[in-house]
Motif scaffolding. Structure first.
Motif, mmCIF file in Angstrom:
data_model
loop_
_atom_site.group_PDB
_atom_site.id
_atom_site.type_symbol
_atom_site.label_atom_id
_atom_site.label_comp_id
_atom_site.label_asym_id
_atom_site.label_seq_id
_atom_site.Cartn_x
_atom_site.Cartn_y
_atom_site.Cartn_z
ATOM 1 N N ASP A 88 0.780 -1.225 0.000
ATOM 2 C CA ASP A 88 -0.251 0.368 0.130
ATOM 3 C C ASP A 88 1.016 1.172 -0.061
ATOM 4 O OD1 ASP A 88 0.520 -0.365 1.986
ATOM 5 O OD2 ASP A 88 -0.999 0.305 3.394
ATOM 6 N N GLY A 89 2.282 1.587 0.113
ATOM 7 C CA GLY A 89 3.068 2.134 -0.349
ATOM 8 C C GLY A 89 3.464 2.568 1.415
ATOM 9 N N SER A 90 3.109 2.146 2.239
ATOM 10 C CA SER A 90 3.629 2.251 3.451
ATOM 11 C C SER A 90 4.969 1.943 3.548
ATOM 12 C CB SER A 90 3.009 1.975 4.286
ATOM 13 O OG SER A 90 3.022 0.479 4.661
ATOM 14 N N LYS A 91 6.042 2.322 4.543
ATOM 15 C CA LYS A 91 6.925 1.670 4.939
ATOM 16 C C LYS A 91 7.353 1.447 6.476
ATOM 17 C CE LYS A 91 9.625 4.871 2.117
ATOM 18 N NZ LYS A 91 11.463 5.123 1.710
ATOM 19 N N PRO A 92 8.097 0.317 6.859
ATOM 20 C CA PRO A 92 8.106 -0.372 7.935
ATOM 21 C C PRO A 92 8.617 0.454 9.286
ATOM 22 C CG PRO A 92 7.535 -2.087 6.665
ATOM 23 C CD PRO A 92 7.379 -0.573 5.575
ATOM 24 N N VAL A 93 9.304 0.844 7.922
ATOM 25 C CA VAL A 93 10.535 1.948 8.875
ATOM 26 C C VAL A 93 10.218 3.145 9.859
ATOM 27 C CG1 VAL A 93 11.392 3.308 7.304
ATOM 28 C CG2 VAL A 93 13.340 2.069 9.310
ATOM 29 N N ARG A 94 9.405 3.168 9.343
ATOM 30 C CA ARG A 94 8.156 4.398 10.171
ATOM 31 C C ARG A 94 7.269 4.291 10.976
ATOM 32 N NH1 ARG A 94 7.371 8.411 4.626
ATOM 33 N NH2 ARG A 94 9.237 8.835 4.645
ATOM 34 N N TYR A 95 6.789 2.752 11.644
ATOM 35 C CA TYR A 95 5.779 2.460 12.368
ATOM 36 C C TYR A 95 5.912 1.843 12.540
ATOM 37 C CZ TYR A 95 4.552 -1.062 9.492
ATOM 38 O OH TYR A 95 3.883 -1.861 7.554
ATOM 39 N N ALA A 96 7.296 0.791 13.041
ATOM 40 C CA ALA A 96 7.800 -0.605 13.366
ATOM 41 C C ALA A 96 7.651 0.043 15.141
ATOM 42 C CB ALA A 96 8.927 -0.616 13.253
ATOM 43 N N HIS A 97 8.375 1.353 15.490
ATOM 44 C CA HIS A 97 8.505 1.478 16.526
ATOM 45 C C HIS A 97 7.349 1.853 17.807
ATOM 46 C CE1 HIS A 97 7.945 5.040 14.722
ATOM 47 N NE2 HIS A 97 7.618 5.857 15.832
ATOM 48 N N ILE A 98 6.218 2.058 16.856
ATOM 49 C CA ILE A 98 5.013 2.297 17.467
ATOM 50 C C ILE A 98 4.536 0.980 17.826
ATOM 51 C CG2 ILE A 98 3.193 2.979 16.676
ATOM 52 C CD1 ILE A 98 3.686 5.358 15.166
ATOM 53 N N THR A 99 4.437 0.287 16.475
ATOM 54 C CA THR A 99 3.865 -1.518 17.541
ATOM 55 C C THR A 99 4.964 -1.647 18.548
ATOM 56 O OG1 THR A 99 5.472 -2.194 15.394
ATOM 57 C CG2 THR A 99 3.645 -1.307 14.514
ATOM 58 N N GLU A 100 5.950 -1.359 18.728
ATOM 59 C CA GLU A 100 6.970 -2.262 19.612
ATOM 60 C C GLU A 100 5.986 -1.735 21.204
ATOM 61 O OE1 GLU A 100 10.072 -4.254 21.697
ATOM 62 O OE2 GLU A 100 8.846 -4.509 19.693
ATOM 63 N N PHE A 101 6.281 -0.188 20.574
ATOM 64 C CA PHE A 101 6.126 0.625 22.232
ATOM 65 C C PHE A 101 4.894 1.237 22.393
ATOM 66 C CE2 PHE A 101 11.179 0.664 21.203
ATOM 67 C CZ PHE A 101 11.759 0.034 22.712
ATOM 68 N N GLY A 102 4.121 1.141 21.492
ATOM 69 C CA GLY A 102 2.383 2.187 21.352
ATOM 70 C C GLY A 102 3.545 3.637 21.259
ATOM 71 N N THR A 103 2.262 4.243 21.394
ATOM 72 C CA THR A 103 2.341 6.095 21.974
ATOM 73 C C THR A 103 2.304 6.141 22.971
ATOM 74 O OG1 THR A 103 -0.045 6.371 20.962
ATOM 75 C CG2 THR A 103 0.779 5.968 19.445
ATOM 76 N N ALA A 104 2.512 7.862 23.672
ATOM 77 C CA ALA A 104 3.043 8.202 24.769
ATOM 78 C C ALA A 104 1.395 8.685 24.851
ATOM 79 C CB ALA A 104 3.449 9.561 24.301
ATOM 80 N N ASP A 105 0.552 8.630 23.879
ATOM 81 C CA ASP A 105 -1.015 9.200 24.481
ATOM 82 C C ASP A 105 -1.568 8.329 25.327
ATOM 83 O OD1 ASP A 105 -1.594 8.389 22.520
ATOM 84 O OD2 ASP A 105 -2.147 10.352 21.902
ATOM 85 N N GLY A 106 -1.214 6.558 25.171
ATOM 86 C CA GLY A 106 -1.728 5.739 25.583
ATOM 87 C C GLY A 106 -2.709 5.378 24.355
ATOM 88 N N THR A 107 -2.726 6.098 22.870
ATOM 89 C CA THR A 107 -3.901 5.529 22.513
ATOM 90 C C THR A 107 -3.401 3.898 20.944
ATOM 91 O OG1 THR A 107 -2.813 6.576 20.186
ATOM 92 C CG2 THR A 107 -4.916 8.073 21.061
#
Length: 145
Positions: A85-104
């Motif tokens: 779909d044109g996405s780059k996993p290198v840009r979101y891998a850290h989010i899948t590992e640690f989550g977001t700061a606000d907990g969403t």
């Protein structure tokens, strides 16, 4: 008076070590990459099962912050991988590992789990793999001369 002891050949041995140590980065780097194979397999097994792009992008790569004198290898997504779909996993891998700061988004710690599962195996593999790689490297060097 006690006889004096003498040591001979120390300069030759020291010179041999200096010549050999200059080219040890390649075999150490090779052994390091090979030893991370179990961790890569575990990371692919643990990665989120969305569309599979993150899993397919995982590889063993040289850490961008490592120097040429001290190469460090890590398991992570390739920077040049582009998903279906044109996405780059290198840009979101850290989010899948640690989550977001606000907990969403909650992190799953898939890479941390892979590290914990395989760290002993990786160290044993590295310890067993360094000597053969150095021997191969020194044999190639000796063959060239």
């Amino acid at each position: 008076m006690a006889p004096r002891s003498r040591m001979t050949g120390a300069k030759a041995i020291a010179g041999s070590f200096r010549r050999a140590s200059g080219g040890l980065l390649t075999p150490i780097s090779t052994a390091s990459r090979k030893s991370l194979a179990p961790m890569l397999a575990a990371a692919k097994r643990n990665a989120p099962k969305d569309d599979g792009d993150l899993r397919r992008s995982l590889t063993i790569k040289k850490n961008s912050k490592s120097s040429k004198a001290r190469p460090q290898h890590v398991v992570g997504p390739r920077a040049d991988y582009v998903g279906k779909d044109g996405s780059k996993p290198v840009r979101y891998a850290h989010i899948t590992e640690f989550g977001t700061a606000d907990g969403t988004v909650q992190g799953t710690r898939w890479l941390t789990q892979a590290f914990e599962e395989t760290s002993d195996d990786v160290l044993k593999s590295l310890a067993a793999g360094i000597a053969p790689e150095i021997e191969k490297h020194l044999a190639r060097k000796a063959k060239r001369k």
